[in-house]
Enzyme design. Structure first.
Site, PDB file in Angstrom:
ATOM      1  N   GLU A  75      -4.421   3.498  -1.898  1.00 42.30           N
ATOM      2  CA  GLU A  75      -4.089   2.103  -1.653  1.00 42.30           C
ATOM      3  C   GLU A  75      -4.672   1.736  -0.289  1.00 42.30           C
ATOM      4  O   GLU A  75      -4.230   2.266   0.722  1.00 42.30           O
ATOM      5  CB  GLU A  75      -2.577   1.912  -1.625  1.00 42.30           C
ATOM      6  CG  GLU A  75      -1.894   2.141  -2.959  1.00 42.30           C
ATOM      7  CD  GLU A  75      -0.380   1.901  -2.856  1.00 42.30           C
ATOM      8  OE1 GLU A  75       0.120   1.053  -3.605  1.00 42.30           O
ATOM      9  OE2 GLU A  75       0.275   2.543  -2.032  1.00 42.30           O
ATOM     10  N   ASP A  79      -1.010   7.375  -1.410  1.00 43.48           N
ATOM     11  CA  ASP A  79      -0.090   6.250  -1.285  1.00 43.48           C
ATOM     12  C   ASP A  79      -0.280   5.612   0.097  1.00 43.48           C
ATOM     13  O   ASP A  79      -0.384   6.320   1.102  1.00 43.48           O
ATOM     14  CB  ASP A  79       1.343   6.781  -1.431  1.00 43.48           C
ATOM     15  CG  ASP A  79       2.366   5.675  -1.443  1.00 43.48           C
ATOM     16  OD1 ASP A  79       2.309   4.840  -2.364  1.00 43.48           O
ATOM     17  OD2 ASP A  79       3.218   5.638  -0.534  1.00 43.48           O
TER      18      ASP A  79
END
Ligand code: CA
Length: 625
Positions: free
Chosen positions: A337, A308
């Protein structure tokens, strides 16, 4: 700073049990005073049955020995900042407030030693399915364990995943998080779980009994085992970039301010957009992430990690993680990400951003170029992309099809977000059109294309996924898209009720055509190595774009790409409401995909001879010779 001589998971904390005594160690600052360990009978409430002062033994290491048999007891550390189970607790009581002393070996389900990782040769062979435990199973009529880890051991669940053809599930946060109160699971509660509490313990809300520390651990392992048996890898969503808050975090309560970044003026930096940002460049934070990843692989047999806000971490840390993972099994996949949610207190050139992916071999990032080219920008749900006929999307779509690598036929000056080919290899790009963030695909199409009808919606949905699954990146889909899932237009459903987030399994019968198309599209990719070359030079050698009318994208995978049994494969993607004519190299072609139908049998949907083909409106045509 000086690190403890041998940095392992035990450097953070260790609970060394014997029936006569238990020794506790803790990593905490030298200057700390009055560090204590407390022993409890229960995981919550009640007074400590023992409190023992810890002594400093070595550089930043504290220790205490508690006599007696503590099996089944709970513990906390306390250095005056509030009690906590430490940063590396491996078992906890309800809501993760206290560590638990259990026999980890006894949590192994039967046959666990024989559990093994399903084989995949290249990340390009993965078909990643992103799933939230509660979304997936809570509304399934025959589920025995709705919303639990164990739902993924049930035949209906395994059958659905296998018949869809995916070979990796990416489970949304499944470590112990804070936003669901585990003491009142009889009341429906929902959260995505991006608020980590204990990084190295499964979430209690997904277990059948969060009060008994061994239950969540065993059930998590049973889930992994069942998926592995079905040939499905398990990828964990890891959120090391921030904690629920600073004050109550285990990091802060054992080593104040060490684990968080601050800005030049001394305030806590907030690159996560969640109020804080951890400091991966700090030696012990880096080590923490490495040890945590190793622990999930070794204890829980995890096969991959999705980081994340990976852009909050530094490049050196991500490379160090890749290296420790390679030492265990190089096929364990890592992606993340490639952005942050705010400014980080570390120079951008040091951060694991998408633009720096070439410095991180073996690590992939999501392509917002492809996603937004298809469906429209992140910032505005009402704007459409190529699917709805927005202009100037074609080069971005082509950029996604090649896997974000340099390709002579992609004009980078016209690509939406990147003017550089950020991936060195196509396996460094996650190919997708929707994920848990933002609207799901059906909702986005409705929101961005006013007056869209059901037929058009279905056509564009299938067309979008055809672009994703024929691209050279690593394909990724949100769970439920195969059932034309809707979240009723809710964009950020992180705490929306089940009525918004749950998969409606009635759609299986309602949208059979869509489900069948998804299945066959996935099978097409799995059957044909041309769609997953996994190497930039091979993509440049075998993938060529064909001349096509404006807004139509056509490409050919030529000369037995990837030793495919098909000599040439031509894919034509038509977003328009009119049929389009395309010139192709003259030949006799078998049609496998046309006008929303896929036929994988040898004769396909028929043949086309000549050098002209017609692609139906808002659909894909795939032919081969
Ligand atoms: Ca929890």
């Amino acid at each position: 700073m000086l690190l403890p001589a041998k940095v392992t998971a035990q450097a953070f904390q260790e609970v060394s049990y014997s029936p006569e005594k238990t020794q506790f160690t803790l990593f905490a600052p030298n200057e700390a005073k009055n560090v204590k360990v407390r022993i409890y009978k229960e995981g919550i409430d009640g007074k400590a049955i023992k409190t023992v002062k810890m002594l400093r033994t070595a550089n930043k290491q504290w220790t205490a020995t508690v006599k007696g048999d503590l099996m089944g007891r709970f513990y906390t550390f306390d250095m005056g900042k509030g009690e906590c189970p430490g940063v590396f607790a491996k078992a906890v009581g309800v809501n993760g407030k206290r560590g638990a002393i259990i026999d980890m070996k006894a949590t192994d389900p039967q046959g666990w030693d024989g559990d093994h990782r399903p084989v995949t040769k290249s990340p390009a062979d993965l078909i990643v399915y992103e799933l939230h435990h509660r979304d997936f199973s809570v509304a399934r009529p025959e589920a025995q364990y709705p919303g639990k880890f164990l739902a993924l051991t049930e035949p209906w669940a395994i059958n659905h995943l296998k018949s869809l053809g995916i070979n990796a599930v990416h489970i949304l946060p499944s470590y112990d998080y804070g936003s669901v109160d585990e003491t009142r699971l009889d009341t429906p509660q929902y959260n995505w779980g991006y608020d980590p509490v204990n990084y190295n313990v499964p979430e209690g809300g997904y277990s059948t009994d969060p009060y008994r520390p061994e239950v969540r651990i065993r059930e998590f392992k049973r889930m992994v085992q069942a998926l592995h048996k079905a040939g499905i890898r398990v990828i964990l969503d890891v959120v090391y970039n921030h904690t629920y808050d600073i004050e109550h975090s285990n990091f802060q309560r054992t080593y104040p301010d060490y684990y968080y970044r601050k800005t030049a003026d001394g305030a806590y930096s907030n690159g996560s957009g969640c109020g804080n940002e951890t400091a991966s460049e700090q030696p012990m934070m880096r080590q923490f992430m490495m040890e945590s990843v190793k622990y999930w692989i070794n204890e829980y047999h995890i096969d991959g990690f999705r980081f994340d806000l990976m852009g909050c971490h530094d490049i050196e840390t991500m490379n160090a993680i890749r290296k420790v993972v390679d030492n265990i099994d190089p096929t364990i996949f890592i992606y993340g990400e490639g952005w942050s949610a705010g400014a980080c207190a570390l120079p951008t050139e040091q951060l694991a951003m998408k633009a720096n992916i070439q410095q991180m071999p073996g690590i992939a990032a999501f392509s917002d170029e492809l996603r937004d080219a298809l469906r429209g920008p992140f910032s505005d749900d009402t704007k459409t992309g190529w699917l709805g006929g927005a202009p100037d999307c074609v080069e971005s779509l082509k950029f996604g099809i090649v896997g974000a690598i340099a390709h002579p036929q992609v004009d980078l000056s016209k690509v939406n977000y990147s003017k550089d080919p950020w991936a060195a290899e196509p396996t460094q790009m996650m190919s997708y059109v929707s994920c848990h963030d933002d609207m799901c695909l059906v909702d986005r199409l409705r929101a961005s294309i006013p007056g869209i009808g059901d037929d058009e919606l279905l056509r564009l949905d299938l067309l979008a996924q055809t672009a994703v699954f024929t691209s050279q990146g690593v394909p990724f889909m949100l769970s439920g898209e195969e059932l034309l899932r809707t979240k009723k237009g809710v964009h950020n459903s992180f705490e929306s009720p089940d009525s918004i987030n749950q998969l409606d399994w009635q759609n299986e019968a309602r949208y059979q055509k869509a489900l069948n198309y998804y299945r066959k599209l996935i099978q097409l990719r799995k059957d044909h190595p041309a769609f997953r070359l996994g190497n930039a030079d091979l993509v440049r050698k075998h993938l060529e774009f064909l001349d096509a009318p404006a807004d139509v994208v056509a490409f050919r995978l030529k000369n037995y790409a990837g030793r495919d049994e098909w000599r040439n494969i031509i894919v034509v993607l038509n977003n328009g409401r009119q049929p389009q004519n395309i010139c192709v190299p003259e030949g006799c072609y078998t049609v496998v995909c046309d006008n929303g139908n896929i036929e994988l049998k040898e004769q396909g949907l028929g043949t086309i001879t000549g050098k002209n083909v017609v692609v139906s409106p808002q659909s894909a045509l795939i032919i081969h010779d």
